[in-house]
Design an enzyme around this catalytic site. Structure first.
Site, PDB file in Angstrom:
ATOM      1  N   ASP A   1      -3.610  -0.129   5.091  1.00 42.42           N
ATOM      2  CA  ASP A   1      -3.032   1.094   5.666  1.00 42.42           C
ATOM      3  C   ASP A   1      -2.000   0.694   6.726  1.00 42.42           C
ATOM      4  O   ASP A   1      -1.892  -0.484   7.088  1.00 42.42           O
ATOM      5  CB  ASP A   1      -4.193   1.900   6.295  1.00 42.42           C
ATOM      6  CG  ASP A   1      -3.746   3.246   6.812  1.00 42.42           C
ATOM      7  OD1 ASP A   1      -2.735   3.776   6.308  1.00 42.42           O
ATOM      8  OD2 ASP A   1      -4.415   3.771   7.720  1.00 42.42           O
TER       9      ASP A   1
ATOM     10  N   GLU B   1       3.718   0.507   6.839  1.00 45.00           N
ATOM     11  CA  GLU B   1       5.143   0.883   6.706  1.00 45.00           C
ATOM     12  C   GLU B   1       6.067  -0.122   7.398  1.00 45.00           C
ATOM     13  O   GLU B   1       7.159  -0.336   6.850  1.00 45.00           O
ATOM     14  CB  GLU B   1       5.355   2.295   7.279  1.00 45.00           C
ATOM     15  CG  GLU B   1       4.683   3.388   6.490  1.00 45.00           C
ATOM     16  CD  GLU B   1       3.142   3.404   6.622  1.00 45.00           C
ATOM     17  OE1 GLU B   1       2.642   2.952   7.665  1.00 45.00           O
ATOM     18  OE2 GLU B   1       2.479   3.830   5.675  1.00 45.00           O
TER      19      GLU B   1
ATOM     20  N   ASP C   1      -1.685  10.952   4.723  1.00 44.69           N
ATOM     21  CA  ASP C   1      -2.393  11.968   5.506  1.00 44.69           C
ATOM     22  C   ASP C   1      -1.993  13.392   5.139  1.00 44.69           C
ATOM     23  O   ASP C   1      -1.272  14.065   5.881  1.00 44.69           O
ATOM     24  CB  ASP C   1      -2.188  11.698   6.995  1.00 44.69           C
ATOM     25  CG  ASP C   1      -2.805  10.367   7.397  1.00 44.69           C
ATOM     26  OD1 ASP C   1      -3.609   9.820   6.609  1.00 44.69           O
ATOM     27  OD2 ASP C   1      -2.464   9.858   8.479  1.00 44.69           O
TER      28      ASP C   1
HETATM   29  C1  GLC Z   1      -4.256   6.607   8.888  1.00 45.58           C
HETATM   30  C2  GLC Z   1      -4.607   6.668   7.401  1.00 45.58           C
HETATM   31  C3  GLC Z   1      -5.946   7.345   7.235  1.00 45.58           C
HETATM   32  C4  GLC Z   1      -6.996   6.600   8.044  1.00 45.58           C
HETATM   33  C5  GLC Z   1      -6.585   6.524   9.501  1.00 45.58           C
HETATM   34  C6  GLC Z   1      -7.530   5.664  10.327  1.00 45.58           C
HETATM   35  O1  GLC Z   1      -4.031   7.872   9.379  1.00 45.58           O
HETATM   36  O2  GLC Z   1      -3.607   7.301   6.662  1.00 45.58           O
HETATM   37  O3  GLC Z   1      -6.303   7.413   5.886  1.00 45.58           O
HETATM   38  O4  GLC Z   1      -8.220   7.234   7.932  1.00 45.58           O
HETATM   39  O5  GLC Z   1      -5.282   5.962   9.603  1.00 45.58           O
HETATM   40  O6  GLC Z   1      -7.574   4.381   9.841  1.00 45.58           O
END
Ligand code: GLC
Length: 794
Positions: free
Chosen positions: A407, A410, A484
């Protein structure tokens, strides 16, 4: 101030053509090179044209010097040998390959591409290609009313991107995704245009900020980049599936994922302790809801330090992981790229000591705040760093982990720009470039590093990766979830075209957070979303820490019952879905697809955003609004059958269908052959019986090739798989089913097979491999069951 009227200051007016735009001007000279390429020197710059295949051509424009041929790491194919002939007359230079003809106007360098029959595929608008004084490179192409556009990776809004202007700049967007937010987590600067059923594609291989403008002019579109060369590939089609084959030949295809990654997955930000995870798994078991994976979000770590576990909350992760695996459930932890600035933390120490973090040109490390506070970021543009980071996953794989969730890649940074300082300089294997130039490829390179590392460690098992960010080629390493989203009906609606366009961009393995991530879900929304999730290639329920819980049972019995049914349906459909995944891994054609991919001349499909196909024989039309128990469904030409009732429906028209809370409208095309498995607690449970559903079309024959392998290893690459072709022919009330084994180097678990024939009358005769079958049982609604066994597939 961009969110006040200041944003529309008179001097901020944007013009379609920048006033200092300069195109290439006239052709000055040209020369051909040995690698199927021709170099043009133009009045205002340089252009190189290279045939990659007979039907793929690469064009590079560089205002300042001879174009650099080195491509980004998105491209994995070397150009093939192509026989190119060059002709010239007073006005034009013509390059001909066995499949294409490229005509270059000499007075003003404009390129027109024709097929071998002389039909125009695509041509430059009169503005051609060029640049502006701030080094932006641009290409203008002609279009007309009939051009429709698909792909562009992960974008909001409807399916057809005609009339949209889209930016590619990998961005962490927590604000509600809406039609105005055009830059999300993934940048796939690629699209396909379909015009009267004929398709071509363009991949603009540029990792800086790029813009695709299919909106501002009625007769042309443009693509531009803020840095780098204008470097693009044209895929000549002519069918939309040909374009997908061509694009994925250049950027690669999804490897066959492990079967467990296609099951139902449960996540939450976060399940915070071993106990919570155990309780969750026990609840699934008790409620008889299948489950293949549980996710560990950031709370599993020690102070959000990647490659660690918090010892209080997860004192014995290895034991937990093993226990869950024994119960058929995988654990997938999150790993972000940000490494906490902490001189006592081993990853940080190694990164600093080995010079592995992103730095400024002056030599100081770039730090940005993310979950662990001030953090450094591995420079994934260096192959040495990718190897180092990939090796670190040993920490997880030694515990038995086979899936990783990447995650924030980017990369996301908690600051005004939402990302790393664009002045940071990446090492890029000895070809240093700024973050401004390479931003969009950072996520892809993290995935390469993770995938290759996991693959080295998993002892022949297939790794599963989930990523938020990516660039063209991301399909080679990871599945993509759409970030998200929120528990809004509008976001359920938007997920359909978003996933269909990801599929049209070479990424078949994708899906949204089921139920919605932020905002509170509710029983109806979760039920309808889970129904949709049954057929999204990736199927995970995930939600944000402060929201109402949205595990399948969270909203009471009425909803739980339906949600259970649809999660179970996923397992029933898996043998069919898995075959489609296998096809996608070979052809690049996605599992979940827009109708326009199958019916590219049917105008009803051009912007059909609220229903989709699974393979080429099945339409899914989810309910997308609250308190709604009916909807309109478009069925294209042909004859269709309601999956639940076997009611026949005529194609080429819209139908009003009923759908109570427990019904997801599904339609099967006559002629279809579907393979089903059984309900099970996870993909680890052996398949006991295969069911083949046959929908004969009167007067027609059709076929389906069913695929199966161990679902775990790469042995299929050496031929260890089972492949069986089913043929059916239905004429004069006589149905002939024949099977031919194409490959039997893998022995499926099931011994029993039942064949269910739909829509035939009592008088019909059924033959299986030439032998007349007694109908074992009439199942009502003209359904008949006959029994067979593995021995019939020889
Ligand atoms: C970001 C991700 C989400 C995750 C959060 C905490 O917002 O997109 O899926 O739960 O980070 O790690």
């Amino acid at each position: 101030m961009q969110d006040t009227s200041f944003a529309i200051l008179p001097e901020n007016e944007k013009k379609l053509i920048n006033k200092d735009y300069k195109n290439m001007g006239a052709l000055v000279s040209y020369h051909s090179k040995e690698n199927n390429s021709v170099e043009l020197q133009c009045e205002n710059g340089y252009v190189s044209i290279q045939f990659y295949r007979d039907d793929i051509v690469r064009i590079i424009m560089n205002p300042k010097g001879v174009p650099i041929q080195k491509s980004t790491l998105a491209v994995i194919k070397e150009p093939e040998e192509v026989k190119v002939t060059i002709d010239e007359d007073e006005n034009e230079l013509t390059l001909t390959s066995p499949k294409l003809k490229l005509v270059i106007n000499k007075v003003s360098v404009l390129v027109s591409i024709y097929d071998s029959e002389g039909q125009l595929i695509v041509s430059d608008a009169k503005e051609g290609m060029g640049y502006t004084s701030n080094q932006e490179v641009v290409c203008y192409k002609k279009m007309d009313q009939e051009n429709h556009f698909y792909g562009f990776g992960e974008k909001t809004s409807f399916l057809d991107k005609r009339g949209e202007k889209m930016t590619m700049w990998n961005t962490d967007v927590y604000a509600p995704h809406n039609p105005e937010i055009d830059a999300l987590y993934q940048s796939i600067p690629y699209f396909m245009s379909i015009r009267n059923g004929i398709a071509y594609g363009i991949f603009f291989d540029n990792t800086s900020k790029t813009v695709f403008d299919m909106k501002s002019s009625a007769d042309m579109y443009s693509f531009s980049a803020e840095a780098g060369q204008l470097d693009y590939y044209v895929f000549a089609g002519p069918s939309p599936k040909d374009v997908l084959e061509q694009y994925t030949d250049i950027t690669g295809r999804m490897p066959l994922p492990p079967k467990w990654s296609l099951g139902y997955h449960q996540s939450r930000y976060s399940y915070k302790s071993e106990q919570e995870v155990r309780d969750l798994v026990a609840a699934f078991k008790e409620k008889d809801i299948p489950l293949d994976a549980v996710y560990l979000d950031i709370h599993y770590m020690d102070g959000y330090r990647v490659f660690t576990f918090d010892e209080d909350r997860f004192p014995n992760p290895k034991k937990l992981i093993q226990e869950l695996k024994d119960a058929g459930i995988q654990v997938v932890p999150i790993v972000d790229p940000g490494v906490k600035e902490d001189p006592e933390y081993y990853i940080y120490q190694e990164g600093v000591r080995n010079d592995y973090f992103c730095k400024y040109i002056e030599g100081n490390i770039y730090f940005g705040p993310v979950w662990p506070g001030n953090s450094a970021f591995p420079d994934f543009t260096s192959s040495e760093v990718r190897k180092w980071w990939g090796d670190k996953y040993q920490f997880y794989t030694e515990m038995g982990i086979e899936g990783i969730w990447n995650d924030m890649n980017e990369p996301a940074v908690f600051n005004e720009t939402k990302t790393m300082d664009v002045k940071v300089i990446h090492e890029n294997d000895g070809d240093p470039k700024t973050h401004r130039e390479l931003h969009n490829i950072y996520g892809l390179l993290m995935e390469e590093s993770t995938y290759e590392g996991m693959k080295r460690q998993l002892d022949g098992n297939r790794p599963f990766l989930l990523t938020r960010a990516g660039y063209a080629g991301v399909q080679r390493y990871a599945s993509v979830w759409t970030g998200d989203n929120r528990s809004f009906w509008e976001h359920l609606q938007m997920a359909i075209p978003m996933c269909m366009n990801l599929g049209m961009s070479g990424v078949p393995f994708c899906g949204p957070d089921v139920g919605g991530f932020a905002h509170d879900s509710n029983g109806q929304l979760l039920t309808r979303w889970t129904q949709f999730g049954t057929f999204t290639p990736y199927f995970r329920n995930h939600s944000e820490q402060s929201t109402i819980s949205q595990e399948p049972w969270s909203f009471g019995e009425e909803y739980e019952k339906v949600i259970r049914k649809y999660i179970q349906e996923r397992y029933v459909w898996l043998p069919y879905l898995y075959t489609l995944f296998k096809d996608a891994s070979v052809t690049g054609v996605p599992v979940m697809r827009p109708l326009v991919l199958e019916y590219p001349t049917d105008k009803n499909t051009f912007n059909l955003s609220d229903q989709f196909m699974i393979g080429s024989d099945m339409i899914v039309a989810p309910i997308l609004t609250p308190d709604t128990y009916h909807r309109v469904v478009y069925l294209p030409e042909g004859s269709w059958v309601n999956y639940w009732t076997d009611e026949k429906l005529e194609g080429g028209k819209h139908h009003l269908v009923e759908a109570d809370l427990s019904t997801l409208p599904i339609f099967i095309q006559e002629g279809a052959i579907l393979t089903h498995g059984t309900v099970k607690s996870s993909t680890e449970t052996k398949e006991s019986e295969l069911t083949v559903h046959i929908y004969p079309a009167d007067g027609h024959s059709s076929s389906f090739t069913y695929y199966e392998d161990d679902g775990k290893s790469f042995k299929y690459e050496e031929g260890s798989y089972f492949e069986c072709k089913f043929n059916i022919e239905f004429k004069n009330n006589r149905l002939e089913i024949t099977t031919s084994l194409a490959q039997d180097k893998y022995d499926p678990d099931w011994e029993k097979v039942q064949v269910i024939v739909h829509g035939i009358s009592d008088e019909a005769v059924i033959l299986l491999n030439g032998t007349e079958q007694g109908k074992v049982e009439s199942l009502g609604s003209s359904r008949y069951k006959i029994l067979a066994g593995k021995q019939d597939f020889k």
